[in-house]
Scaffold this motif. Structure first.
Motif, PDB file in Angstrom:
ATOM      1  N   ILE A 128       5.427  37.101  -6.581  1.00 20.43           N
ATOM      2  CA  ILE A 128       6.612  37.777  -6.038  1.00 20.43           C
ATOM      3  C   ILE A 128       6.210  39.004  -5.233  1.00 20.43           C
ATOM      4  O   ILE A 128       6.729  39.244  -4.128  1.00 20.43           O
ATOM      5  CB  ILE A 128       7.576  38.163  -7.174  1.00 20.43           C
ATOM      6  N   VAL A 129       5.275  39.796  -5.798  1.00 21.17           N
ATOM      7  CA  VAL A 129       4.808  40.990  -5.074  1.00 21.17           C
ATOM      8  C   VAL A 129       4.157  40.595  -3.752  1.00 21.17           C
ATOM      9  O   VAL A 129       4.402  41.221  -2.711  1.00 21.17           O
ATOM     10  CB  VAL A 129       3.824  41.786  -5.953  1.00 21.17           C
ATOM     11  N   GLU A 130       3.330  39.559  -3.800  1.00 14.14           N
ATOM     12  CA  GLU A 130       2.671  39.104  -2.569  1.00 14.14           C
ATOM     13  C   GLU A 130       3.698  38.632  -1.547  1.00 14.14           C
ATOM     14  O   GLU A 130       3.570  38.921  -0.349  1.00 14.14           O
ATOM     15  CB  GLU A 130       1.688  37.976  -2.894  1.00 14.14           C
ATOM     16  N   LEU A 131       4.703  37.900  -2.028  1.00 18.63           N
ATOM     17  CA  LEU A 131       5.740  37.419  -1.116  1.00 18.63           C
ATOM     18  C   LEU A 131       6.543  38.577  -0.539  1.00 18.63           C
ATOM     19  O   LEU A 131       6.864  38.584   0.663  1.00 18.63           O
ATOM     20  CB  LEU A 131       6.668  36.448  -1.851  1.00 18.63           C
ATOM     21  N   GLU A 132       6.889  39.560  -1.400  1.00 22.76           N
ATOM     22  CA  GLU A 132       7.633  40.720  -0.906  1.00 22.76           C
ATOM     23  C   GLU A 132       6.811  41.486   0.126  1.00 22.76           C
ATOM     24  O   GLU A 132       7.341  41.943   1.147  1.00 22.76           O
ATOM     25  CB  GLU A 132       8.009  41.627  -2.072  1.00 22.76           C
ATOM     26  N   THR A 133       5.510  41.632  -0.173  1.00 18.86           N
ATOM     27  CA  THR A 133       4.631  42.318   0.779  1.00 18.86           C
ATOM     28  C   THR A 133       4.553  41.549   2.088  1.00 18.86           C
ATOM     29  O   THR A 133       4.592  42.134   3.180  1.00 18.86           O
ATOM     30  CB  THR A 133       3.222  42.474   0.185  1.00 18.86           C
ATOM     31  N   ARG A 134       4.435  40.219   1.958  1.00 20.87           N
ATOM     32  CA  ARG A 134       4.365  39.382   3.150  1.00 20.87           C
ATOM     33  C   ARG A 134       5.663  39.454   3.947  1.00 20.87           C
ATOM     34  O   ARG A 134       5.649  39.542   5.178  1.00 20.87           O
ATOM     35  CB  ARG A 134       4.079  37.936   2.724  1.00 20.87           C
ATOM     36  N   ILE A 135       6.779  39.427   3.238  1.00 20.87           N
ATOM     37  CA  ILE A 135       8.083  39.518   3.910  1.00 20.87           C
ATOM     38  C   ILE A 135       8.220  40.841   4.648  1.00 20.87           C
ATOM     39  O   ILE A 135       8.678  40.902   5.789  1.00 20.87           O
ATOM     40  CB  ILE A 135       9.217  39.335   2.888  1.00 20.87           C
ATOM     41  N   ALA A 136       7.810  41.938   3.952  1.00 29.76           N
ATOM     42  CA  ALA A 136       7.888  43.248   4.596  1.00 29.76           C
ATOM     43  C   ALA A 136       7.006  43.301   5.833  1.00 29.76           C
ATOM     44  O   ALA A 136       7.385  43.866   6.869  1.00 29.76           O
ATOM     45  CB  ALA A 136       7.472  44.334   3.596  1.00 29.76           C
ATOM     46  N   SER A 137       5.810  42.684   5.703  1.00 27.79           N
ATOM     47  CA  SER A 137       4.910  42.659   6.855  1.00 27.79           C
ATOM     48  C   SER A 137       5.498  41.845   8.001  1.00 27.79           C
ATOM     49  O   SER A 137       5.427  42.254   9.174  1.00 27.79           O
ATOM     50  CB  SER A 137       3.561  42.073   6.428  1.00 27.79           C
ATOM     51  N   LEU A 138       6.097  40.709   7.670  1.00 32.13           N
ATOM     52  CA  LEU A 138       6.704  39.874   8.705  1.00 32.13           C
ATOM     53  C   LEU A 138       7.893  40.578   9.363  1.00 32.13           C
ATOM     54  O   LEU A 138       8.081  40.482  10.585  1.00 32.13           O
ATOM     55  CB  LEU A 138       7.151  38.540   8.102  1.00 32.13           C
ATOM     56  N   LYS A 139       8.689  41.275   8.543  1.00 27.24           N
ATOM     57  CA  LYS A 139       9.812  42.027   9.112  1.00 27.24           C
ATOM     58  C   LYS A 139       9.308  43.109  10.057  1.00 27.24           C
ATOM     59  O   LYS A 139       9.895  43.347  11.119  1.00 27.24           O
ATOM     60  CB  LYS A 139      10.640  42.653   7.993  1.00 27.24           C
ATOM     61  N   SER A 140       8.210  43.771   9.607  1.00 30.62           N
ATOM     62  CA  SER A 140       7.642  44.808  10.474  1.00 30.62           C
ATOM     63  C   SER A 140       7.130  44.210  11.780  1.00 30.62           C
ATOM     64  O   SER A 140       7.349  44.768  12.863  1.00 30.62           O
ATOM     65  CB  SER A 140       6.503  45.521   9.735  1.00 30.62           C
TER      66      SER A 140
END
Length: 246
Positions: free
Chosen positions: A100-112
């Protein structure tokens, strides 16, 4: 006088029976032995009854012990199974949380990244042309060393390349006096005062900078100068504390 004494004395006659005392002793001994045998036999009979009771009690206890051992074994196995299940659940939960943390980090990175590309492709009227998008610092293992990354972008018209040079200076204090140090003097990855760039959408400038002893950094100043037909200038200043607060 003596004759009277003699006449008054009486004599008892006892018949002599040879062996009488011996026979009496023998008879008493036989009775004693018989009594002892009878007593022993009776005691054995009673003792045999008690022994049978003890044997029965022993068998019952052995059955109880065997039953308790079986229940203990089953309970212990249940505990082991629960521990294994809990360990598996905890491991699965830990993996799930990590995912979940990795996905959230990935999502935040993709949003950025999405915001980054949106700003490049569809900018506002006030942010077109050459831009200093960001400057980041990450602590290195070496003391007073940081990995840096500068991102330059061309916002709006991306049909042709933009080229020029960008200069980075670190502003701080040494001995309570203001000092400006060029990035070239802090990083072996930078050779010139102005780093050349040429790109359509964006370009990264990365490396390692090491602060000199006794120097207290306060700001990082970035000045990018585009040349040629798209001549323009972009400047931006970053607070050191904001860059290193994480």
């Amino acid at each position: 006088m003596s004759s009277e004494r003699k006449s008054s004395e009486e004599y008892v006659v006892i018949r002599h029976r040879p062996g009488y005392r011996l026979r009496r002793t023998a008879i008493l001994l036989v009775f004693s032995v018989v009594a002892a045998v009878i007593g022993y036999t009776t005691g054995m009979a009673q003792g045999g009854f008690r022994f049978s009771s003890v044997e029965a009690s022993k068998e019952v206890l052995e059955e109880e012990v065997a039953k308790l051992r079986e229940e203990y074994t089953e309970a212990r196995q249940r505990v082991i199974n629960l521990d294994r299940g809990r360990a598996i659940d905890q491991q699965a939960l830990k993996q799930a949380r990590t995912t979940i943390v990795e996905l959230e980090t990935r999502i935040a990175s993709l949003k950025s990244d999405l915001t980054f590309y949106k700003n490049i492709m569809a900018p506002s009227e006030t942010s077109k042309g050459l831009q200093v998008d960001s400057f980041t610092l990450d602590r290195d293992r070496q003391p007073d060393a940081y990995d840096f990354k500068l991102v330059l972008t061309q916002v709006g018209n991306n049909k042709s390349y933009i080229s020029g040079v960008v200069a980075v200076n670190v502003i701080g204090l040494r001995d309570e006096e203001k000092e400006v140090i060029a990035l070239r003097d802090l990083s072996e990855d930078i050779d010139d005062l102005g780093v050349k760039f040429r790109f359509r959408y964006f370009q990264d400038v990365e490396g390692l900078l090491v602060l000199p002893e006794g120097f207290e950094p306060l700001e990082i100043q970035v000045v990018a100068q585009a040349e040629g037909r798209k001549s323009s200038q972009a400047e931006r200043t970053f607070e050191w504390d904001d860059l290193t607060e994480n």
